[in-house]
Write a protein that holds these residues in place. Sequence first.
Motif, PDB file in Angstrom:
ATOM      1  N   TRP A  85      22.167   6.992  -8.550  1.00 13.83           N
ATOM      2  CA  TRP A  85      22.056   7.514  -7.051  1.00 13.83           C
ATOM      3  C   TRP A  85      20.911   8.658  -7.102  1.00 13.83           C
ATOM      4  N   GLN A  86      20.627   9.444  -8.260  1.00  7.36           N
ATOM      5  CA  GLN A  86      19.844  10.734  -8.406  1.00  7.36           C
ATOM      6  C   GLN A  86      18.483   9.949  -8.073  1.00  7.36           C
ATOM      7  N   GLY A  87      18.185   8.794  -8.812  1.00  6.71           N
ATOM      8  CA  GLY A  87      17.026   8.253  -8.831  1.00  6.71           C
ATOM      9  C   GLY A  87      16.574   7.884  -7.169  1.00  6.71           C
ATOM     10  N   VAL A  88      17.585   7.089  -6.654  1.00 10.83           N
ATOM     11  CA  VAL A  88      17.428   6.756  -5.184  1.00 10.83           C
ATOM     12  C   VAL A  88      17.154   7.920  -4.189  1.00 10.83           C
ATOM     13  N   LEU A  89      17.894   9.022  -4.400  1.00 10.92           N
ATOM     14  CA  LEU A  89      17.863  10.289  -3.688  1.00 10.92           C
ATOM     15  C   LEU A  89      16.473  10.864  -3.953  1.00 10.92           C
ATOM     16  N   LEU A  90      16.020  10.940  -5.283  1.00 17.89           N
ATOM     17  CA  LEU A  90      14.724  11.365  -5.610  1.00 17.89           C
ATOM     18  C   LEU A  90      13.494  10.504  -5.087  1.00 17.89           C
ATOM     19  N   GLY A  91      13.854   9.121  -4.905  1.00 20.08           N
ATOM     20  CA  GLY A  91      12.669   8.351  -4.422  1.00 20.08           C
ATOM     21  C   GLY A  91      12.678   8.234  -2.972  1.00 20.08           C
ATOM     22  N   MET A  92      13.741   8.357  -2.334  1.00 21.40           N
ATOM     23  CA  MET A  92      13.776   8.704  -0.747  1.00 21.40           C
ATOM     24  C   MET A  92      13.264   9.930  -0.309  1.00 21.40           C
ATOM     25  N   PHE A  94      10.916  11.837  -2.105  1.00 20.68           N
ATOM     26  CA  PHE A  94       9.466  11.733  -2.254  1.00 20.68           C
ATOM     27  C   PHE A  94       8.880  10.907  -1.212  1.00 20.68           C
ATOM     28  N   GLY A  95       9.471   9.837  -1.133  1.00 18.51           N
ATOM     29  CA  GLY A  95       8.962   8.715   0.052  1.00 18.51           C
ATOM     30  C   GLY A  95       8.712   9.496   1.556  1.00 18.51           C
ATOM     31  N   GLN A  96       9.759  10.489   1.543  1.00 13.96           N
ATOM     32  CA  GLN A  96       9.696  10.913   3.300  1.00 13.96           C
ATOM     33  C   GLN A  96       8.503  11.849   2.918  1.00 13.96           C
ATOM     34  N   PHE A  97       8.697  12.759   2.066  1.00 11.96           N
ATOM     35  CA  PHE A  97       7.505  13.812   1.842  1.00 11.96           C
ATOM     36  C   PHE A  97       6.117  13.215   2.078  1.00 11.96           C
ATOM     37  N   HIS A  98       5.869  11.822   1.264  1.00  9.15           N
ATOM     38  CA  HIS A  98       4.485  11.243   1.308  1.00  9.15           C
ATOM     39  C   HIS A  98       4.084  10.835   2.735  1.00  9.15           C
ATOM     40  N   VAL A  99       5.297  10.434   3.513  1.00 13.12           N
ATOM     41  CA  VAL A  99       5.094   9.977   5.022  1.00 13.12           C
ATOM     42  C   VAL A  99       4.475  11.091   5.636  1.00 13.12           C
ATOM     43  N   TRP A 100       5.042  12.681   5.345  1.00  9.58           N
ATOM     44  CA  TRP A 100       4.543  13.523   5.978  1.00  9.58           C
ATOM     45  C   TRP A 100       3.122  13.892   5.572  1.00  9.58           C
ATOM     46  N   ILE A 144       2.138   3.939  -0.121  1.00  8.21           N
ATOM     47  CA  ILE A 144       2.479   5.025  -0.966  1.00  8.21           C
ATOM     48  C   ILE A 144       1.342   4.729  -2.091  1.00  8.21           C
ATOM     49  N   PHE A 145       1.113   3.258  -2.506  1.00  8.73           N
ATOM     50  CA  PHE A 145       0.115   2.864  -3.621  1.00  8.73           C
ATOM     51  C   PHE A 145      -1.062   2.189  -2.966  1.00  8.73           C
ATOM     52  N   THR A 146      -1.997   2.664  -3.808  1.00 12.42           N
ATOM     53  CA  THR A 146      -3.471   2.153  -3.360  1.00 12.42           C
ATOM     54  C   THR A 146      -3.550   0.720  -4.031  1.00 12.42           C
ATOM     55  N   VAL A 147      -2.683   0.519  -5.055  1.00 15.91           N
ATOM     56  CA  VAL A 147      -2.775  -0.833  -5.783  1.00 15.91           C
ATOM     57  C   VAL A 147      -2.593  -2.040  -4.886  1.00 15.91           C
ATOM     58  N   PHE A 148      -2.107  -1.940  -3.685  1.00 15.47           N
ATOM     59  CA  PHE A 148      -1.674  -2.864  -2.562  1.00 15.47           C
ATOM     60  C   PHE A 148      -2.976  -3.170  -1.759  1.00 15.47           C
ATOM     61  N   ASP A 149      -3.981  -2.224  -1.678  1.00 13.37           N
ATOM     62  CA  ASP A 149      -4.898  -2.520  -0.579  1.00 13.37           C
ATOM     63  C   ASP A 149      -5.709  -3.744  -0.760  1.00 13.37           C
ATOM     64  N   THR A 150      -6.181  -4.231  -1.967  1.00  8.93           N
ATOM     65  CA  THR A 150      -7.095  -5.341  -2.224  1.00  8.93           C
ATOM     66  C   THR A 150      -6.403  -6.484  -1.759  1.00  8.93           C
ATOM     67  N   PRO A 151      -5.223  -6.772  -2.406  1.00  9.51           N
ATOM     68  CA  PRO A 151      -4.202  -7.965  -1.937  1.00  9.51           C
ATOM     69  C   PRO A 151      -3.825  -8.088  -0.500  1.00  9.51           C
ATOM     70  N   ALA A 152      -3.652  -6.800  -0.146  1.00 12.29           N
ATOM     71  CA  ALA A 152      -3.254  -6.996   1.661  1.00 12.29           C
ATOM     72  C   ALA A 152      -4.505  -7.286   2.423  1.00 12.29           C
ATOM     73  N   ARG A 153      -5.713  -6.886   1.996  1.00 12.41           N
ATOM     74  CA  ARG A 153      -6.997  -7.282   2.590  1.00 12.41           C
ATOM     75  C   ARG A 153      -7.123  -8.589   2.642  1.00 12.41           C
ATOM     76  N   CYS A 154      -6.742  -9.370   1.427  1.00 19.94           N
ATOM     77  CA  CYS A 154      -6.790 -10.957   1.142  1.00 19.94           C
ATOM     78  C   CYS A 154      -5.719 -11.453   2.095  1.00 19.94           C
ATOM     79  N   MET A 155      -4.798 -10.850   2.353  1.00 16.91           N
ATOM     80  CA  MET A 155      -3.541 -11.642   2.824  1.00 16.91           C
ATOM     81  C   MET A 155      -3.988 -11.347   4.433  1.00 16.91           C
TER      82      MET A 155
END
Length: 174
Positions: A85-92, A94-100, A144-155
Amino acid sequence: MRGGRMLQAIAVAWLLLFVGDFVSTFCYHVPEHVFGKLHVSVHHAPRKNFRHYAVLSGRPSVVADGLLGALPYIALSVLLWSYSWQGVLLGMIFGQFHVWWRHTTALGWRTPGPIAWLCRWLLITTPEQHWRHHHNSTIGYGDIFTVFDTPARCMLKQLRRWRARYRYFLVSAG
């Protein structure tokens, strides 16, 4: 938190963010650019900026788009809660911080060089990269992660070809 639990929390946080970004990108964000209007009208309409659509707007479409983009993270949080649960809270958090953070370019803030370098090394989207996506919806995928850019462009290209090829069936089915 002891060492093993801390590593488990970090692993769960990373898994939540990475898998959540993957699912959000390929099951919502890219298809919405091809088949939908909600995301494009909220994020890519002319003369919109972060303050307009995210901070000051109380429009239901803005809330709906944010919720649909966050749904994979929420579902994964439920699945991963029993592991850490600590990891979930940490991830959420960080995810919200990243959105802002990724929308600070609209406010005039620029990522300092060392942080930009670290983000490139960790394949994390910077505000400048995300802002390019706001201006050109065919680049800069992966919230969040740039690794998805190239496959997303192909899709994106493939879905657009599919939509053009089968538009008669898509229109007549509705």
